[in-house]
Design a protein around this motif. Structure first.
Motif, PDB file in Angstrom:
ATOM      1  N   SER A   1     -26.849 -21.735  -5.554  1.00 42.27           N
ATOM      2  CA  SER A   1     -28.021 -22.571  -4.673  1.00 42.27           C
ATOM      3  C   SER A   1     -28.888 -20.937  -4.102  1.00 42.27           C
ATOM      4  O   SER A   1     -28.310 -20.469  -3.291  1.00 42.27           O
ATOM      5  N   TYR A   7     -28.248 -17.905  -2.685  1.00 46.55           N
ATOM      6  CA  TYR A   7     -26.448 -17.120  -2.157  1.00 46.55           C
ATOM      7  C   TYR A   7     -25.117 -17.743  -2.798  1.00 46.55           C
ATOM      8  O   TYR A   7     -24.650 -19.046  -2.953  1.00 46.55           O
ATOM      9  N   PRO A  33     -20.847 -17.548  -3.667  1.00 47.96           N
ATOM     10  CA  PRO A  33     -19.296 -17.280  -2.411  1.00 47.96           C
ATOM     11  C   PRO A  33     -19.248 -15.960  -2.270  1.00 47.96           C
ATOM     12  O   PRO A  33     -19.889 -14.957  -3.209  1.00 47.96           O
ATOM     13  N   GLN A  57     -26.370 -25.779   4.577  1.00 53.85           N
ATOM     14  CA  GLN A  57     -26.139 -26.094   4.065  1.00 53.85           C
ATOM     15  C   GLN A  57     -25.875 -24.638   2.676  1.00 53.85           C
ATOM     16  O   GLN A  57     -25.030 -25.023   1.899  1.00 53.85           O
ATOM     17  N   ALA A  88     -24.013 -22.484   3.522  1.00 54.85           N
ATOM     18  CA  ALA A  88     -23.195 -21.458   4.322  1.00 54.85           C
ATOM     19  C   ALA A  88     -22.038 -22.804   4.302  1.00 54.85           C
ATOM     20  O   ALA A  88     -20.693 -22.285   5.077  1.00 54.85           O
ATOM     21  N   ARG A  89     -22.067 -23.557   3.267  1.00 54.65           N
ATOM     22  CA  ARG A  89     -21.141 -24.284   3.799  1.00 54.65           C
ATOM     23  C   ARG A  89     -20.115 -24.664   3.762  1.00 54.65           C
ATOM     24  O   ARG A  89     -18.512 -25.025   3.262  1.00 54.65           O
ATOM     25  N   GLN A  90     -19.535 -23.921   2.538  1.00 58.44           N
ATOM     26  CA  GLN A  90     -18.660 -22.893   1.705  1.00 58.44           C
ATOM     27  C   GLN A  90     -18.090 -21.398   2.008  1.00 58.44           C
ATOM     28  O   GLN A  90     -17.344 -21.271   1.785  1.00 58.44           O
ATOM     29  N   GLY A  91     -18.726 -21.065   3.503  1.00 60.93           N
ATOM     30  CA  GLY A  91     -18.262 -20.241   3.720  1.00 60.93           C
ATOM     31  C   GLY A  91     -19.209 -19.045   4.113  1.00 60.93           C
ATOM     32  O   GLY A  91     -20.365 -19.354   2.835  1.00 60.93           O
ATOM     33  N   ASN A  92     -19.227 -17.915   4.673  1.00 60.81           N
ATOM     34  CA  ASN A  92     -20.818 -17.145   4.630  1.00 60.81           C
ATOM     35  C   ASN A  92     -21.130 -16.261   2.666  1.00 60.81           C
ATOM     36  O   ASN A  92     -19.831 -15.615   2.492  1.00 60.81           O
ATOM     37  N   PRO A  93     -21.965 -16.980   2.657  1.00 58.30           N
ATOM     38  CA  PRO A  93     -22.429 -16.281   1.465  1.00 58.30           C
ATOM     39  C   PRO A  93     -23.027 -14.825   1.087  1.00 58.30           C
ATOM     40  O   PRO A  93     -23.721 -13.984   2.565  1.00 58.30           O
TER      41      PRO A  93
END
Length: 268
Positions: free
Chosen positions: A58, A150, A152, A209, A211-216
């Motif tokens: 995204s 962004y 992963p 939003q 970075a919700r699954q970690g720093n991208p």
């Protein structure tokens, strides 16, 4: 016993070599031919074919220099809004007029750019450090858009510079106008924190939003231009949408990674 007697009598009888040999029916030959063709095609593709893998991420349409969040250096009541959303302002241009306990004060933009979000309204009471506007860093209104994706952190190393990217734009119906075409211009060297993302986009909510699954890792995508298209950019459809796309529009990008062989053959 009956079956055994029949078997013994068949063994004792002479071979029926004078009888004609029955060949397969036309339907059987057709099935065999189709099977041979399919197997041959599959073997050829296994040796020479490739599989194109994609990475989805995204992002958002923006300008190459990003945006910044303008905060009020004064506390007081807003008595005048001196600019409007979408307006291009020069560095130091006045944005708000605030009545403080020390008189009227003017809030000015730090760097020139386009006002994308205006939070403060006439009559509103603001505190020192309150967010009042988001300003996109752009001096030329014709400066082309870019897409910032962004991905992963662990997937950033798989993306080559120059890779093709298909961008689904939230404000454009994909089934009618297709996707926006682009190419990877640069890939970030290290994952970004929400604070770094927010500093570039001027929006802490979007930063959280992404970075919700970690720093991208940030991937900058250059949009391919098309003078014939109304939007000025190239789409998978003939002309794309009959209107321009704007910055701050959310997108979903499909990055085409390097083609891979479906089978790795080990030869002696």
């Amino acid at each position: 016993m009956q079956f055994r007697q029949q078997a013994l009598s068949k063994l004792q009888s002479p071979e029926e070599l004078d009888l004609p040999v029955g060949f397969a029916r036309p339907q059987g030959r057709l099935v065999l031919a189709v099977t041979v063709v399919v197997v041959a095609a599959a073997a050829f593709w296994a040796f020479t074919g490739t599989v194109s893998s994609r990475l989805s991420a995204s992002g958002i349409l923006t300008r190459a220099e990003g945006s910044y969040l303008l905060q009020s250096p004064y506390a007081g009541q807003v008595t005048g809004v001196l600019a409007r959303e979408g307006q291009l302002l020069a560095p130091g241009a006045p944005l708000l007029q605030i009545s403080t306990d020390r008189g009227e004060r003017t809030v000015r933009v730090v760097a020139g750019g386009r006002v994308t979000t205006l939070v403060a309204r006439t009559g509103a009471v603001v505190t020192t450090g309150a967010d009042v506007a988001t300003v996109e860093k752009v001096t030329n209104p014709d400066e082309p858009l870019v897409a910032m994706l962004y991905v992963p952190g662990g997937s950033g190393g798989e993306i080559p510079v120059g890779a093709a990217v298909d961008l689904s734009v939230q404000s454009v119906p994909r089934e009618k106008f297709g996707v926006l075409r682009g190419r990877v211009q640069s890939v970030g060297r290290a994952p970004q924190t929400p604070a770094q993302i927010g500093g570039f986009l001027g929006d802490a909510r979007l930063a959280a939003q992404f970075a919700r699954q970690g720093n991208p890792v940030a991937v900058l995508v250059r949009l391919e231009r098309s003078p014939a298209a109304r939007s000025g950019y190239r789409w998978s459809s003939a002309d794309g949408p009959p209107y321009a796309v704007d910055s701050t529009t959310p997108v979903t990008g499909a990055v085409h990674l390097a083609d891979e062989r479906p089978v790795d053959w080990l030869l002696p």
